[in-house]
Motif scaffolding. Structure first.
Motif, PDB file in Angstrom:
ATOM      1  N   HIS A 253      34.615  29.301  36.102  1.00 18.11           N
ATOM      2  CA  HIS A 253      34.933  29.743  37.472  1.00 18.11           C
ATOM      3  C   HIS A 253      36.363  29.322  37.831  1.00 18.11           C
ATOM      4  O   HIS A 253      37.138  30.099  38.386  1.00 18.11           O
ATOM      5  CB  HIS A 253      33.969  29.124  38.491  1.00 18.11           C
ATOM      6  CG  HIS A 253      32.527  29.498  38.297  1.00 18.11           C
ATOM      7  ND1 HIS A 253      32.116  30.715  37.819  1.00 18.11           N
ATOM      8  CD2 HIS A 253      31.382  28.791  38.540  1.00 18.11           C
ATOM      9  CE1 HIS A 253      30.785  30.748  37.772  1.00 18.11           C
ATOM     10  NE2 HIS A 253      30.325  29.586  38.200  1.00 18.11           N
ATOM     11  N   LYS A 255      38.872  28.592  35.863  1.00 19.86           N
ATOM     12  CA  LYS A 255      39.841  29.331  35.060  1.00 19.86           C
ATOM     13  C   LYS A 255      40.051  30.740  35.623  1.00 19.86           C
ATOM     14  O   LYS A 255      41.165  31.230  35.724  1.00 19.86           O
ATOM     15  CB  LYS A 255      39.328  29.393  33.620  1.00 19.86           C
ATOM     16  CG  LYS A 255      40.283  30.026  32.679  1.00 19.86           C
ATOM     17  CD  LYS A 255      40.825  29.060  31.658  1.00 19.86           C
ATOM     18  CE  LYS A 255      41.728  29.826  30.704  1.00 19.86           C
ATOM     19  NZ  LYS A 255      42.209  29.041  29.623  1.00 19.86           N
ATOM     20  N   GLN A 256      38.940  31.390  36.033  1.00 18.68           N
ATOM     21  CA  GLN A 256      39.033  32.738  36.594  1.00 18.68           C
ATOM     22  C   GLN A 256      39.858  32.721  37.884  1.00 18.68           C
ATOM     23  O   GLN A 256      40.716  33.576  38.089  1.00 18.68           O
ATOM     24  CB  GLN A 256      37.628  33.293  36.887  1.00 18.68           C
ATOM     25  CG  GLN A 256      37.610  34.775  37.188  1.00 18.68           C
ATOM     26  CD  GLN A 256      37.781  35.602  35.925  1.00 18.68           C
ATOM     27  OE1 GLN A 256      36.986  35.504  34.997  1.00 18.68           O
ATOM     28  NE2 GLN A 256      38.832  36.406  35.878  1.00 18.68           N
ATOM     29  N   GLU A 259      43.552  32.148  36.985  1.00 22.59           N
ATOM     30  CA  GLU A 259      44.136  33.339  36.346  1.00 22.59           C
ATOM     31  C   GLU A 259      44.330  34.470  37.349  1.00 22.59           C
ATOM     32  O   GLU A 259      45.311  35.202  37.283  1.00 22.59           O
ATOM     33  CB  GLU A 259      43.223  33.830  35.210  1.00 22.59           C
ATOM     34  CG  GLU A 259      43.166  32.913  34.005  1.00 22.59           C
ATOM     35  CD  GLU A 259      44.301  33.174  33.014  1.00 22.59           C
ATOM     36  OE1 GLU A 259      44.888  34.274  33.062  1.00 22.59           O
ATOM     37  OE2 GLU A 259      44.581  32.273  32.198  1.00 22.59           O
ATOM     38  N   ASN A 260      43.371  34.616  38.265  1.00 22.45           N
ATOM     39  CA  ASN A 260      43.435  35.730  39.222  1.00 22.45           C
ATOM     40  C   ASN A 260      44.486  35.510  40.307  1.00 22.45           C
ATOM     41  O   ASN A 260      44.963  36.453  40.893  1.00 22.45           O
ATOM     42  CB  ASN A 260      42.083  35.932  39.911  1.00 22.45           C
ATOM     43  CG  ASN A 260      41.058  36.569  39.003  1.00 22.45           C
ATOM     44  OD1 ASN A 260      41.327  36.793  37.822  1.00 22.45           O
ATOM     45  ND2 ASN A 260      39.883  36.853  39.540  1.00 22.45           N
TER      46      ASN A 260
END
Lengths: 612, 199
Positions: A253, A255-256, A259-260
């Motif tokens: 979660h 990392k997402q 990245e986003n």
């Protein structure tokens, strides 16, 4: 998806399938457990391969028995695994505590699946605390790939340190699917032997116990020293001055979200993922915290502040004063499952708020159309009514299984649902406290075998004045239809000696035992009425195979609209999801109706009938 | 990265649909991560599945507004997924309702299909309401709603290649011929809609 295949092949596997693949890669030979969402698919996946591969894969009667079988196998030098959901670990902990003092010879891995949310569990138990409590190492994967890799690693490490290892997962890892690259299946040469070593394996000498405790502490120190910096279990990404420490699915979660939302998140954040939960990797974190100047530490973990407390101790040891953003100061919730949304709220400083509250009608989990439990509870409630008891005067204690769904309207039957096998003893307590009206315990077949039977022994021994209803649907339904000890063959094809419930309780010398089919509805009502008139311990076994397995109702129910007055009694009485109400009339959805015909008993106008 | 959300009721084949999509993605060499949210019941509960396809797919759950495609197998379940629908989201919605116990008993009202569509349209204009169930009944295969809705979405977006999906249907599903037929129907409808929007 199949878990067979050669090294290097890629599959999309569910976390539990990946764990099953890990079992094959490690060449473990004894795999046992008790069904419990979200852990069940590991054994279900392996069962289909068991006879072909010549490995022992079987459900046990409960988690404690499962663990002890796996432990015994590991004493003989064979790699073994026991699987369970979090409350199952509580059932198994007595022997697990002692196993830490003995240690093992073959690798022994205990899979425990926690359920933040919770999605399907009575508590949001955080089993990580069992690490320091039981004194066994815990590792936690974050993805299906790691689920496989960590399973293999857990077997190797368990053998290396002669200690059982706990593989802790959460629902979101067990039930996520993702690309997994298969590893090699390393066939092992087993020399099976068990050598008598009383000091190791006998806990009756207090002097030995003290010595083994010292041994255990020394091994744990060695585990920590060797593994705390193992790059498979400790990873650092980024170089920013905000330190994020996380583990498990929360890593994905985080990392997402990074990245986003950030072009180059590594310049603002340092992201540490822990795989070793216990012993806690103090050394590499201390080294990181003392060699780099951070602005804050953000700890992202579900359920309890386990990592956060360890970090606070480390900062104290180092005399570093840093804000720790976690649960203890209210930034992250202490309950529920995390998602990228929860993490965004903290990391981005503001919530992407969802302005519109969703007003969709609730969809509480229903009993299936044709579920025999619906018939049993309706017969029981009908009997209470006919015997002139008020529903609110007669406690019906429930237990763990599909029949707990009887709590929902319109049945609203059970008053209490607590933990596996607790119904009979809780009902005994109610009676002992002086409740004068009847007290009824309702328990499923598998739950009775699991642990309810010990309560039934107690109730029979004390001849408690109460009614026990065994809802026997001849399967462990809720977790996906596993077998019970009543089967003559297990799902792996192993021939067994079936132990029917009547035979099981025969030795308890209960004077009043009846067996009914709840779909013989009028007879079932009659038996329950009779049971309510008796004194002492009464047992009714209400037996009908789970509708999903049985498929024996071949007909369908039809509405005769010349007789139907739209009174809706059928729907109000049964709450069967096969009904619909459309264009101002009652409709039976033929793709949902199983044709059980229970509703026909309730139609006051005889407008419903089963057509074959 | 493409984010697909399946909103369904247990028994409608939402999980099977996610397996078909994941397997097709693997065949096309895509990274995929799938998260499922299901309750305790064997049938009839809410089943929501989150699928991310692409290189930067990590989390098995979505943030609000993040879904690119919503495969709504049931109206109220699609409404329940409202917060994941953003301005850009394509919503394909099977209009046939499956009542909940509370709406059947009259404890609360089942939202009308117009209301469901209206509230979704407040968030995204790209809503496609299709009576997939009716289509499937016509072909004597009422269980095919999942493949029909997928066909429509693939026809419009091209998120996966139809040929890959058909190969997966042949390998994975119990009634491949029926499912293929239904998928093709959906695909044709999707392409037609896509052409009419473009034209």
């Amino acid at each position: 998806m199949t878990i067979l295949g050669s090294e290097g092949e890629e599959r999309v596997l569910m976390g539990n399938e990946a764990i099953a693949r890990g079992v094959l890669e490690a060449d473990a030979r004894i795999i046992t457990g008790y069904p419990g969402t979200p852990s069940s698919e590991v054994i279900m996946t392996l069962m289909s391969l068991a006879s072909r591969l010549g490995i022992y894969v079987e459900w046990a009667v409960n988690e404690r028995v499962a663990f002890e079988i796996a432990f015994g196998a590991a004493l003989a030098g064979v790699r073994a695994m026991a699987t369970m959901k979090a409350p199952g670990l509580n059932v198994a902990t007595d022997p697990i505590f002692s196993s830490a003092y003995s240690g093992v010879n073959g690798g022994l891995v205990v899979l425990v699946a926690d359920d933040p949310g919770p999605h399907t569990t009575q508590t949001e138990q955080d089993s990580r605390w069992y690490g320091p409590l039981i004194k066994l190492p815990i590792i936690e994967p974050s993805s299906p790939q790691e689920a496989k890799d960590f399973t293999v690693m857990a077997f190797e490490l368990s053998e290396k340190y002669s200690l059982p290892f706990i593989l802790r997962t959460t629902t979101r890892v067990n039930h996520s699917s993702a690309n997994v690259v298969l590893g090699p299946i390393r066939k092992r040469h087993y020399s099976i032997k068990y050598v008598r070593e009383p000091e190791r394996f006998i806990r009756a000498s207090m002097e030995w116990n003290r010595r083994r405790h010292k041994w255990l502490n020394e091994v744990l120190a060695k585990v920590e020293e060797d593994l705390d910096h193992d790059e498979r279990l400790f990873s650092i990404e980024g170089r920013g001055e905000k330190l994020i420490v996380t583990a498990g699915v929360c890593y994905l979660h985080v990392k997402q979200v990074l990245e986003n939302n950030f072009r180059d998140w590594g310049s603002s954040f340092t992201l540490v993922k822990l795989g070793l939960i216990y012993p806690f990797p103090k050394r590499p974190l201390k080294s990181l915290l003392s060699r780099k100047k951070f602005r804050e530490v953000i700890v992202v973990e579900e359920l309890d502040p386990y990592i956060e407390k360890e970090i606070k101790i480390l900062l104290g040891d180092l005399s570093i004063s840093l804000p720790v953003i976690g649960k203890l100061n209210g930034f992250f919730p202490l309950e529920g499952e995390y998602s990228p949304e929860v993490i965004e709220r903290v990391l981005l400083g503001k919530g992407k708020s969802f302005e519109e509250t969703v007003q969709a009608p609730r969809r509480p989990p229903p009993m299936c159309p044709g579920c025999p439990h619906r018939a049993t509870y309706l017969a029981l409630l009908q009997a209470l009514r006919l015997e002139r008891y008020r529903k609110e005067d007669v406690p019906i204690v429930g237990d763990i299984g599909c029949y707990a769904l009887s709590v929902q309207p319109p049945l609203e039957a059970i008053w209490n649902e607590h933990s596996m096998g607790a119904s009979i003893s809780i009902a005994m307590g109610l009676k002992a406290a002086g409740i004068e009206k009847p007290v009824i315990a309702t328990i499923g077949d598998s739950t009775l075998y699991h642990s309810g039977i010990t309560s039934l022994i107690e109730a029979a021994h004390k001849n408690v004045d109460m009614l026990v209803v065994v809802l026997d649907n001849e399967t462990v339904a809720m977790t996906g239809h596993q077998e019970t000890p009543a089967y003559a063959m297990t799902l792996t094809g192993r021939r067994t000696t079936p132990i029917p419930i009547e035979g099981l309780i025969e030795g308890l010398k209960i004077k009043w035992v009846k067996v009914v089919d709840p779909y013989n509805f009028e007879e079932a009502v009659r038996v329950f009425r009779e049971a309510l008139k008796q004194k002492g311990l009464r047992v009714v076994i209400s037996r009908h195979k789970c509708v999903i397995l049985a498929k024996e109702f071949r007909g369908e129910v039809q509405v005769d609209y010349s007789l139907c007055t739209n009174c809706l009694t059928c729907i109000r009485a049964t709450g069967c999801p096969a009904f619909a109400y459309s264009d101002n009339r009652v409709v039976i959805q033929e793709d949902l109706c199983n044709g059980c015909g229970l509703c026909t008993y309730f139609c006051p106008h005889k407008a419903l009938r089963v057509v074959s | 990265m493409t984010n697909l959300l399946i909103a369904s009721v247990g028994g409608q084949g939402g999980l099977t649909l996610s397996r078909v999509i994941a397997s097709a993605a693997l065949k096309e060499g895509k990274r995929v991560i799938v998260g499922e949210t299901l309750g305790m019941s064997q049938r009839g509960g809410s089943v929501h599945v989150y699928i991310r396809l692409g290189e930067r797919a990590y989390s098995p759950l979505f943030s609000p507004g993040e879904a690119d495609i919503v495969l709504g197998l049931e109206p109220v379940e699609t409404l329940r997924a409202l917060k994941y629908i953003g301005k850009h989201t394509l919503v394909v919605l099977n209009t046939r309702p499956i009542h909940t116990i509370t709406t059947l008993l009259g404890l609360e009202a089942y939202s009308s299909i117009e209301e469901v569509i209206g509230r979704i349209k407040n968030r995204s204009k790209k809503v496609l309401a299709v009576n997939s169930y009716e289509e499937c009944v016509k072909l004597n295969f009422p269980k095919g709603v999942n493949m029909h809705v997928l066909g429509v979405a693939v026809g419009i977006t091209g998120v996966l290649r139809p040929e890959t999906i058909k190969a997966v249907i042949r390998e994975l599903l119990k009634y491949p011929q029926k499912n293929l037929e239904i998928f093709e129907r959906g695909l044709a409808l999707g392409k037609e809609i896509s052409r009419s929007i473009m034209g």
